[in-house]
Design an enzyme around this catalytic site. Structure first.
Site, mmCIF file in Angstrom:
data_model
loop_
_atom_site.group_PDB
_atom_site.id
_atom_site.type_symbol
_atom_site.label_atom_id
_atom_site.label_comp_id
_atom_site.label_asym_id
_atom_site.label_seq_id
_atom_site.Cartn_x
_atom_site.Cartn_y
_atom_site.Cartn_z
ATOM 1 N N LYS A 75 0.854 -1.185 0.000
ATOM 2 C CA LYS A 75 0.000 0.000 0.000
ATOM 3 C C LYS A 75 0.892 1.237 0.000
ATOM 4 C CE LYS A 75 -3.907 2.125 2.515
ATOM 5 N NZ LYS A 75 -4.812 2.032 3.675
ATOM 6 N N SER A 150 -9.895 2.204 2.810
ATOM 7 C CA SER A 150 -8.984 2.950 1.971
ATOM 8 C C SER A 150 -7.972 2.099 1.209
ATOM 9 C CB SER A 150 -8.205 3.930 2.852
ATOM 10 O OG SER A 150 -7.343 3.232 3.744
ATOM 11 N N SER A 174 -10.339 -0.081 6.987
ATOM 12 C CA SER A 174 -9.690 0.088 5.678
ATOM 13 C C SER A 174 -9.034 -1.163 5.102
ATOM 14 C CB SER A 174 -8.650 1.206 5.743
ATOM 15 O OG SER A 174 -9.275 2.457 5.725
#
Lengths: 481, 476
Positions: A75, A150, A174
């Protein structure tokens, strides 16, 4: 070599059935063929291939590490030395990190090969991956739908099988929410289990790094490598890290007492309800004892979260001021305008909204009414859980109230967007570990089952997931297959 | 009549090797930004890790001022934007500081008074903004960013600038005695903010102005006195004092407004989620207590007992670590004439160091040399007046005192036979004056002394000479 899990890839590399270079090339090829998904902000093709070569050399010398040759996507919230680390924001579009996050460091040390940096909601603020400066990520099950957020890029990539695994971060859901919406496994460990050093902070008391994989065993293998105390993170725990994988395989435990909070299942739509209770039945068949429980302050979770998280974010994001790194407005003429213009141009709408909300909540005269009160609610929520864990081993519910929504559907309705975290935020507020695993489909879109454990009891979450996945094949479903 | 009310906030840089939350060096004067790590630069994703030595130093201070030590202390973020504050917040303490509820006794003009210490908390220093290096641009040096400080907050217990300075000096002496700070005011290791207000005695506190960042004892006194005058003028002309932050300009000897209450930041303090609460155990406190060095008050008592000094002199000497160290070093080489030594240091050496604005620890005349001078005076080898002259010359030319005494040939003649011979010669030379003296003209004693002094180029020991002349004149 079609759809292999992490454990299968590691086994194949160990047995020299495939080289690190071959597998890396294969995944890079898949990523390129999937451009429309928009999973990656930065693809690190050259460095991945160079690293694969080194690892192959090591392997030829029988120097095998726990994750040697395993491709992984990071990420873009994790700092990666010499590589752009944008956090999904224009603010850091020009930021090349001078150092590696501890998670990145540990995964490198364990022998993984980073394929690239995945797309995400800006500064991890969002539940749909639509707030990214780099555009929305698509759900591989249907490109019109969001992958969740997210950590949308990381979830979508694993679901689309363009990366065997990926890292994510979870502040209010998330990891689990996108895992649920994309039909894969997403594990958020206990707060403090994994170091936050080098993970760009959103809400420091809630943020926790975790993983996306296709099955529970893969998560078990990876979790061991990223966990443990980090002297660079005072909030990381010294609790011993067990061998999660061996526990899943070897322990006989299966008669877990599983609690189902009424508050998690009362308002479900029929499809989600049916999938959920079918899963419950499977667990009963395995030998689990099901108990109804109450987490009576659950309803306050989103509200408390929407005070605590923005409050911390408003402070955490102050360092992005255009002075030392990151976006610096060309319009700045004075110190004040340097701040104002750089931050106005560098941050997106959702980030600004949260900075404003958080600044307000911490302001003189409002602190007690908002921040302190939210902290009190937080304690009540944590108490609910600790009382529940006196009676049950694990807690079960749906990860999200519904399947994925369409891109654009909730962008103008922040409250509706925030409510998609309703079942996930309370575990962050309590610092508990939780995992989402696939439990079925609604109209062709995946649904997730959330298993919540007591502090540092990731092993039983993984064990129950492992048992469930032996009885089901939801996790083996591949989009577009 | 107005009563002055003063409270001080003192910032003391702690003498740790590394910063409060990073491993960067705290060395002063290094090339700009060479002591700024990714943590000090507030790179995205970095986290603070507490330097436990700084906590121990804060505890030491707390114990030295009879304060309470928190068993659980919390770091908080103080949020504001400034380019030399990389994170956009300063890690400080708000609720639950390490040290609270202390007190300190000060002595001024023979009276003692207790000043309350509200709290002392740990915090990190900011970097430095440099505005005069590049034309039209400001530069930032982050070497200092993250250096550990304790901020010592007093109660508004002081009633004059002199009291404030006495308190400030005592705190300075304590932190130096404890070894927790170098106390270097020029380098900014010890600086203070003064809160000043006026009121009619017995009434509630008036509106205060805060004078920021004063970095010398002298400036503190001047700044407060200026501020008192300014506020008095305002109040007496029927005006009201603004609650504001002011800056002291030593060149113009005045304070100037910096920002008003309305412009003041809302710091939005909240507990720093990156740091765990600091747990301080009773065991830790008692271990630190055992290791505490001698503090000024204990030293004063010892100076009275051990050296037989007068109370006031013991007080002044012990109130400064530099001064007491200087005295004690010199005392090793002075047998029993400690009061003489104390007098000489307090009047002459301190006088010179004040005149040259030099710390006594940096005096060009060493304590050993002072011991020699004092010994010569007590052995009546030289007069006190000569000792002062030698000291002055030694200070200026950095030559040792023996050399000066030799080169100037100013060694005092105390030898009684030698002096008697000289005195006899003079008396024989002036029979008329001798007769006049005997007839009651006492004033002539000065004449005889002067004549002998002239003969001996001023080297005669005046005390011995006087005695000899008296004896001779009586005998004749």
């Amino acid at each position: 070599m079609i759809y292999k899990s992490v454990t299968e890839i590691l086994e194949a590399i160990k047995k020299k059935q495939i080289s690190a270079t071959e597998i890396t090339k294969e995944y890079l090829k898949r990523i390129k063929a999937s451009g429309d998904l928009n999973c990656f902000i930065t693809l690190t093709e050259d460095s991945a291939l160079n690293r694969a070569k080194e690892i192959d050399k090591d392997i030829s010398k029988n120097n095998l590490k726990p994750l040697s040759g395993l491709p992984i996507a990071q990420k873009d919230i994790f700092c990666t030395k010499g590589i752009k680390t944008s956090c999904g924001s224009k603010m850091l579009d020009n930021f090349i990190s001078p150092y590696d996050a501890t998670v990145v460091d540990k995964l490198n040390e364990a022998g993984t090969i980073m394929l690239g940096k995945t797309n995400m909601d800006e500064f991890a603020m969002g539940s749909s991956n639509e707030t990214s400066f780099y555009g929305a990520v698509k759900n591989p099950w249907d490109y019109e739908y969001v992958p969740g957020g997210s950590s949308g890029g990381s979830a979508s990539a694993v679901a689309a099988r363009i990366s065997p695994c990926s890292t994510g971060t979870d502040t209010g859901g998330s990891i689990r929410q996108p895992a649920s919406l994309c039909g894969i496994c997403g594990l958020k460990p206990t707060y403090g289990r994994v170091s936050r050093f080098g993970m760009i902070a959103f809400a420091s008391s809630l943020d926790q790094a975790g993983l996306f994989t296709t099955d529970a065993l893969d998560a078990a293998v990876l979790l061991k490598e990223i966990s443990g105390h980090d002297p660079k993170d005072s909030t990381s725990s010294t609790v011993e890290v067990p061998n999660y994988h061996d526990y899943c395989i070897n322990s006989d435990k299966k008669n877990f007492t599983v609690g189902i909070p009424e508050e998690f299942v009362n308002d479900l739509n029929d499809d989600v309800k049916n999938s959920f209770y079918e899963s419950v039945k499977i667990l009963e068949n395995i030998g689990c004892k099901i108990k109804k429980i109450n987490l009576k302050h659950t309803g306050l979770g989103v509200s408390a979260y929407q005070v605590v998280a923005p409050a911390e974010c408003s402070s955490n994001l102050s360092r992005f001021d255009g002075v030392r790194y990151g976006h610096r407005s060309k319009k700045s003429e004075s110190l004040e305008s340097l701040y104002r213009e750089s931050r106005s141009e560098g941050f997106g709408k959702e980030v600004k909204r949260r900075i404003l909300v958080g600044t307000y909540a911490l302001s003189a005269g409002y602190y007690d009414a908002y921040y302190l009160k939210a902290q009190k609610v937080r304690n009540l929520i944590a108490q609910d859980f600790s009382q529940a864990f006196e009676k049950v081993d694990l807690i079960l519910g749906p990860t999200t109230p519904d399947k994925a929504f369409k891109i654009g559907e909730k962008m103008n309705d922040p409250i509706a967007m925030y409510l998609s975290d309703v079942y996930t935020v309370s575990t962050n507020l309590a610092g508990l570990p939780a995992m989402s695993i696939p439990m079925g489909f609604k109209e062709g879109m995946p649904l997730g089952l959330q298993i919540i454990g007591n502090h540092f009891d990731e092993k039983d979450i993984l064990k129950l997931s492992y048992l469930y996945q032996k009885e089901t094949d939801w996790h083996e479903q591949v989009p577009g297959a | 009549m107005w009563e002055t009310v003063i409270g001080l906030e003192i910032h003391v840089q702690l003498a740790t090797d590394s910063k409060l939350f990073s491993s960067s060096s705290t060395n002063f004067g290094s090339e700009q930004n060479t002591q700024a790590s990714i943590i000090d630069l507030a790179m995205p994703g970095v986290l603070p890790v507490l330097n436990k030595k700084a906590v121990n130093m804060a505890i030491m201070f707390g114990l030295a001022v009879d304060a309470k030590i928190a068993d659980k202390s919390i770091f908080a973020r103080k949020n504001y934007f400034y380019p030399d504050l990389p994170k956009g917040y300063q890690i400080s303490q708000y609720e639950l500081p390490v040290v609270y509820d202390g007190e300190l006794e000060i002595n001024l003009d023979g009276k003692s008074k207790t000043i309350g210490i509200t709290r002392a908390h740990l915090e990190e220093d900011a970097g430095k903004s440099i505005h005069d290096l590049f034309d039209g641009e400001s530069a930032i040096d982050l070497n200092r960013a993250g250096t550990p400080l304790i901020e010592i907050v007093s109660e508004p217990d002081m009633r004059s600038a002199r009291e404030a300075v006495t308190y400030l000096k005592k705190i300075h002496s304590i932190v130096k005695s404890l070894g927790i700070s170098d106390g270097n005011m020029e380098e900014g290791s010890f600086r203070c903010d003064a809160n000043v207000s006026l009121r009619k005695p017995g009434e509630d506190f008036g509106i205060r102005a805060e004078i920021k960042n004063i970095n010398s004892f002298r400036f503190v006194e001047h700044a407060i006195n200026y501020e008192v005058g300014r506020q008095q003028d305002i109040l007496e002309s029927g005006g009201a004092v603004n609650q504001e932050t002011r800056l002291y300009d030593p060149k113009k000897d005045e304070t100037r407004p910096m920002r008003s209450k309305e412009e003041a930041n809302d710091y939005r303090y909240f507990p720093d989620p990156d740091l765990l609460p600091v747990e301080i155990t009773k065991k830790q406190i008692s271990e630190i207590k055992k290791s505490l060095p001698e503090l000024p008050d204990a030293k004063k008592e010892r100076f009275i007992l051990e050296y037989g000094l007068k109370n006031d002199d013991a007080e002044i000497l012990s109130s400064s670590l530099d001064l007491s160290e200087y005295f004690e070093k010199a005392s090793i080489n002075v047998s029993s004439k400690f009061q003489l030594l104390a007098n000489f240091i307090l009047s002459e050496v301190v006088g010179l160091s004040n005149k040259h604005s030099l710390d006594i620890s940096k005096s060009p005349v060493t304590p050993d040399e002072i011991a020699k001078l004092v010994t010569y005076v007590s052995d009546e080898k030289i007069s006190i007046k000569q000792a002062k002259e030698v000291l002055n010359e030694s200070w200026q030319n950095k030559t040792n005192v023996d050399k000066i005494i030799k080169s100037k040939n100013i060694e005092q003649i105390s030898n009684i036979d030698l002096l008697s011979d000289e005195a006899k010669k003079i008396l024989e030379k002036h029979p008329k004056e001798v007769q006049d003296y005997k007839n009651g003209k006492d004033k002539l004693m000065g004449f005889f002394v002067g004549q002998v002094m002239k003969e001996t180029q001023g080297k005669a020991n005046p005390k011995a000479l006087n005695e000899i002349l008296h004896k001779l004149l009586k005998g004749e």
